[in-house]
Design a protein around this motif. Sequence first.
Motif, PDB file in Angstrom:
ATOM      1  N   ASN A  71      34.285  56.304  31.215  1.00  9.19           N
ATOM      2  CA  ASN A  71      35.134  56.358  30.033  1.00  9.19           C
ATOM      3  C   ASN A  71      35.527  54.958  29.555  1.00  9.19           C
ATOM      4  OD1 ASN A  71      37.746  55.582  31.161  1.00  9.19           O
ATOM      5  ND2 ASN A  71      37.820  57.598  32.118  1.00  9.19           N
ATOM      6  N   PHE A  72      35.915  54.912  28.313  1.00  7.53           N
ATOM      7  CA  PHE A  72      36.249  53.674  27.617  1.00  7.53           C
ATOM      8  C   PHE A  72      37.332  52.883  28.351  1.00  7.53           C
ATOM      9  CE2 PHE A  72      37.861  52.005  23.242  1.00  7.53           C
ATOM     10  CZ  PHE A  72      37.087  50.863  23.340  1.00  7.53           C
ATOM     11  N   SER A  73      38.329  53.589  28.875  1.00  8.30           N
ATOM     12  CA  SER A  73      39.432  52.925  29.584  1.00  8.30           C
ATOM     13  C   SER A  73      38.936  52.114  30.770  1.00  8.30           C
ATOM     14  CB  SER A  73      40.458  53.956  30.068  1.00  8.30           C
ATOM     15  OG  SER A  73      41.239  54.443  29.008  1.00  8.30           O
ATOM     16  N   LYS A  74      37.988  52.668  31.520  1.00  4.30           N
ATOM     17  CA  LYS A  74      37.504  52.002  32.725  1.00  4.30           C
ATOM     18  C   LYS A  74      36.580  50.823  32.417  1.00  4.30           C
ATOM     19  CE  LYS A  74      37.891  55.914  35.909  1.00  4.30           C
ATOM     20  NZ  LYS A  74      37.174  56.828  36.824  1.00  4.30           N
ATOM     21  N   LEU A  75      35.971  50.858  31.257  1.00  4.97           N
ATOM     22  CA  LEU A  75      34.989  49.831  30.932  1.00  4.97           C
ATOM     23  C   LEU A  75      35.555  48.675  30.113  1.00  4.97           C
ATOM     24  CD1 LEU A  75      32.001  52.168  29.964  1.00  4.97           C
ATOM     25  CD2 LEU A  75      32.229  50.815  32.060  1.00  4.97           C
ATOM     26  N   ALA A  76      36.684  48.892  29.453  1.00  5.89           N
ATOM     27  CA  ALA A  76      37.094  47.922  28.433  1.00  5.89           C
ATOM     28  C   ALA A  76      38.522  47.411  28.585  1.00  5.89           C
ATOM     29  CB  ALA A  76      36.896  48.535  27.045  1.00  5.89           C
ATOM     30  N   THR A  77      39.012  47.306  29.823  1.00  4.42           N
ATOM     31  CA  THR A  77      40.348  46.749  30.047  1.00  4.42           C
ATOM     32  C   THR A  77      40.301  45.699  31.154  1.00  4.42           C
ATOM     33  OG1 THR A  77      40.946  48.461  31.648  1.00  4.42           O
ATOM     34  CG2 THR A  77      41.498  48.889  29.342  1.00  4.42           C
ATOM     35  N   LEU A  78      41.129  44.685  31.027  1.00  2.88           N
ATOM     36  CA  LEU A  78      41.153  43.605  32.011  1.00  2.88           C
ATOM     37  C   LEU A  78      41.572  44.054  33.416  1.00  2.88           C
ATOM     38  CD1 LEU A  78      42.469  40.611  29.893  1.00  2.88           C
ATOM     39  CD2 LEU A  78      40.268  40.738  31.088  1.00  2.88           C
ATOM     40  N   PRO A  79      42.540  44.987  33.562  1.00  5.49           N
ATOM     41  CA  PRO A  79      42.866  45.443  34.920  1.00  5.49           C
ATOM     42  C   PRO A  79      41.665  46.063  35.636  1.00  5.49           C
ATOM     43  CG  PRO A  79      44.654  46.000  33.443  1.00  5.49           C
ATOM     44  CD  PRO A  79      43.527  45.500  32.579  1.00  5.49           C
ATOM     45  N   ASN A  80      40.805  46.746  34.872  1.00  3.90           N
ATOM     46  CA  ASN A  80      39.618  47.315  35.496  1.00  3.90           C
ATOM     47  C   ASN A  80      38.560  46.251  35.768  1.00  3.90           C
ATOM     48  OD1 ASN A  80      39.870  50.304  35.892  1.00  3.90           O
ATOM     49  ND2 ASN A  80      40.514  50.177  33.768  1.00  3.90           N
ATOM     50  N   ILE A  81      38.514  45.225  34.945  1.00  4.23           N
ATOM     51  CA  ILE A  81      37.639  44.091  35.244  1.00  4.23           C
ATOM     52  C   ILE A  81      38.110  43.406  36.522  1.00  4.23           C
ATOM     53  CG2 ILE A  81      36.895  41.800  34.486  1.00  4.23           C
ATOM     54  CD1 ILE A  81      35.511  44.115  33.043  1.00  4.23           C
ATOM     55  N   ARG A  82      39.415  43.301  36.701  1.00  7.74           N
ATOM     56  CA  ARG A  82      39.965  42.706  37.924  1.00  7.74           C
ATOM     57  C   ARG A  82      39.515  43.490  39.157  1.00  7.74           C
ATOM     58  NH1 ARG A  82      44.556  43.476  41.177  1.00  7.74           N
ATOM     59  NH2 ARG A  82      45.100  41.566  42.303  1.00  7.74           N
ATOM     60  N   ARG A  83      39.598  44.833  39.079  1.00  7.94           N
ATOM     61  CA  ARG A  83      39.154  45.663  40.209  1.00  7.94           C
ATOM     62  C   ARG A  83      37.663  45.455  40.478  1.00  7.94           C
ATOM     63  NH1 ARG A  83      43.622  48.950  38.661  1.00  7.94           N
ATOM     64  NH2 ARG A  83      42.658  49.735  36.768  1.00  7.94           N
ATOM     65  N   LYS A  84      36.898  45.318  39.406  1.00  6.15           N
ATOM     66  CA  LYS A  84      35.456  45.094  39.551  1.00  6.15           C
ATOM     67  C   LYS A  84      35.184  43.743  40.207  1.00  6.15           C
ATOM     68  CE  LYS A  84      31.217  44.961  36.783  1.00  6.15           C
ATOM     69  NZ  LYS A  84      30.661  45.040  35.408  1.00  6.15           N
ATOM     70  N   MET A  85      35.950  42.728  39.833  1.00  2.00           N
ATOM     71  CA  MET A  85      35.768  41.397  40.416  1.00  2.00           C
ATOM     72  C   MET A  85      36.048  41.409  41.921  1.00  2.00           C
ATOM     73  SD  MET A  85      34.901  39.298  37.875  1.00  2.00           S
ATOM     74  CE  MET A  85      35.321  37.625  38.348  1.00  2.00           C
ATOM     75  N   ILE A  86      37.053  42.179  42.313  1.00  2.00           N
ATOM     76  CA  ILE A  86      37.375  42.288  43.743  1.00  2.00           C
ATOM     77  C   ILE A  86      36.230  42.967  44.493  1.00  2.00           C
ATOM     78  CG2 ILE A  86      38.908  43.367  45.425  1.00  2.00           C
ATOM     79  CD1 ILE A  86      41.166  43.080  43.321  1.00  2.00           C
ATOM     80  N   LYS A  87      35.767  44.080  43.938  1.00  2.00           N
ATOM     81  CA  LYS A  87      34.733  44.883  44.609  1.00  2.00           C
ATOM     82  C   LYS A  87      33.379  44.180  44.608  1.00  2.00           C
ATOM     83  CE  LYS A  87      32.608  49.478  44.531  1.00  2.00           C
ATOM     84  NZ  LYS A  87      32.582  50.812  43.860  1.00  2.00           N
ATOM     85  N   LYS A  88      33.011  43.575  43.495  1.00  2.00           N
ATOM     86  CA  LYS A  88      31.664  43.019  43.337  1.00  2.00           C
ATOM     87  C   LYS A  88      31.525  41.605  43.891  1.00  2.00           C
ATOM     88  CE  LYS A  88      28.132  42.508  39.696  1.00  2.00           C
ATOM     89  NZ  LYS A  88      27.862  42.721  38.246  1.00  2.00           N
ATOM     90  N   TYR A  89      32.595  40.801  43.751  1.00  2.00           N
ATOM     91  CA  TYR A  89      32.495  39.392  44.131  1.00  2.00           C
ATOM     92  C   TYR A  89      33.497  38.967  45.208  1.00  2.00           C
ATOM     93  CZ  TYR A  89      30.077  39.269  39.606  1.00  2.00           C
ATOM     94  OH  TYR A  89      29.238  39.514  38.556  1.00  2.00           O
ATOM     95  N   GLY A  90      34.421  39.836  45.553  1.00  2.35           N
ATOM     96  CA  GLY A  90      35.466  39.475  46.505  1.00  2.35           C
ATOM     97  C   GLY A  90      36.471  38.506  45.910  1.00  2.35           C
TER      98      GLY A  90
END
Length: 292
Positions: free
Chosen positions: A166-185
């Motif tokens: 969904n749009f919320s998960k793909l297009a917000t900075l808090p979700n980008i932050r979670r992705k950065m933690i998971k993908k890059y540590g």
Amino acid sequence: MYLVFDIGGSSNKYALIEKDKIVEKFSSKQEKNMEDLLKFFEDKINFFAKSHKIDGIGFSSPGTVDSSTGNIYGKSAVEFITEYNFALEIKNKFNLQVAIENDANCAALAEIFYGKVDKNYLAFLIIGSGIGGSITKNGKIIKGNSLEAGEFGYMLLKNEDGNFDNFSKLATLPNIRRKMIKKYGIDESTYLIFDKYMQKKEPYFTEVDQMFTYLAMGIYNIFYTVNPEKIYLGGAISSDERFVREIKNKLNTGIFRSIDIDISPVSFFNDNNLYGAYANLKQSIKEKRLLK
């Protein structure tokens, strides 16, 4: 004097408003369950009632809000918000005038009643922990058959893996932050992530640039499905001129250039929901449609 609350995914904001102006405003961390949230409301009302005459309580809430009953449905950034009709409980316990409305609708109402609206058919895109939205025509909120018109955050897009999200998960900075933690540590604040994107540092630039692509996709879809005269951007991030500029820049690339839409931040940025809760309360009093 009116007391209004803006319930958010990470915090609760609240303010005293008199004569259409915020007198004092505060913020505290979001509670962990409905029992604690209800106690939070009760404590604040009791506290302010000691020194002010409280004429009414307004709530801006995530979720699908039935403003006629106070019931809340659907999914939101506050998972437990649907468990109990807290607005009606507050009304009955304190014998006060109480009104409640969806947070994105509140952001829209603030702009309509106290902002600088110069168009009649509008869409609002509210960007925070997730994405909310609202559609208005001639100063009235269009709610739809199940009260979910304008819930743009539920829009489905394909993610980089080719799966729907969904749009919320793909297009917000808090979700980008979670992705950065998971993908890059990498565990950094959304503010630092955005700053490093602006500095074109990797992997920040690639990930945030993808987020702006998704934002442009969503706005493109809103343009062609809702076809508003203007789109307002809300949420705390809307006060950052760089963020708004980056969205506009993305909309000037590739296929997105086919749309010509006026995009502006809301007038009160992160306070729009507070002013909107107040506007909804005042209109509900005027039109005699308060919670009963």
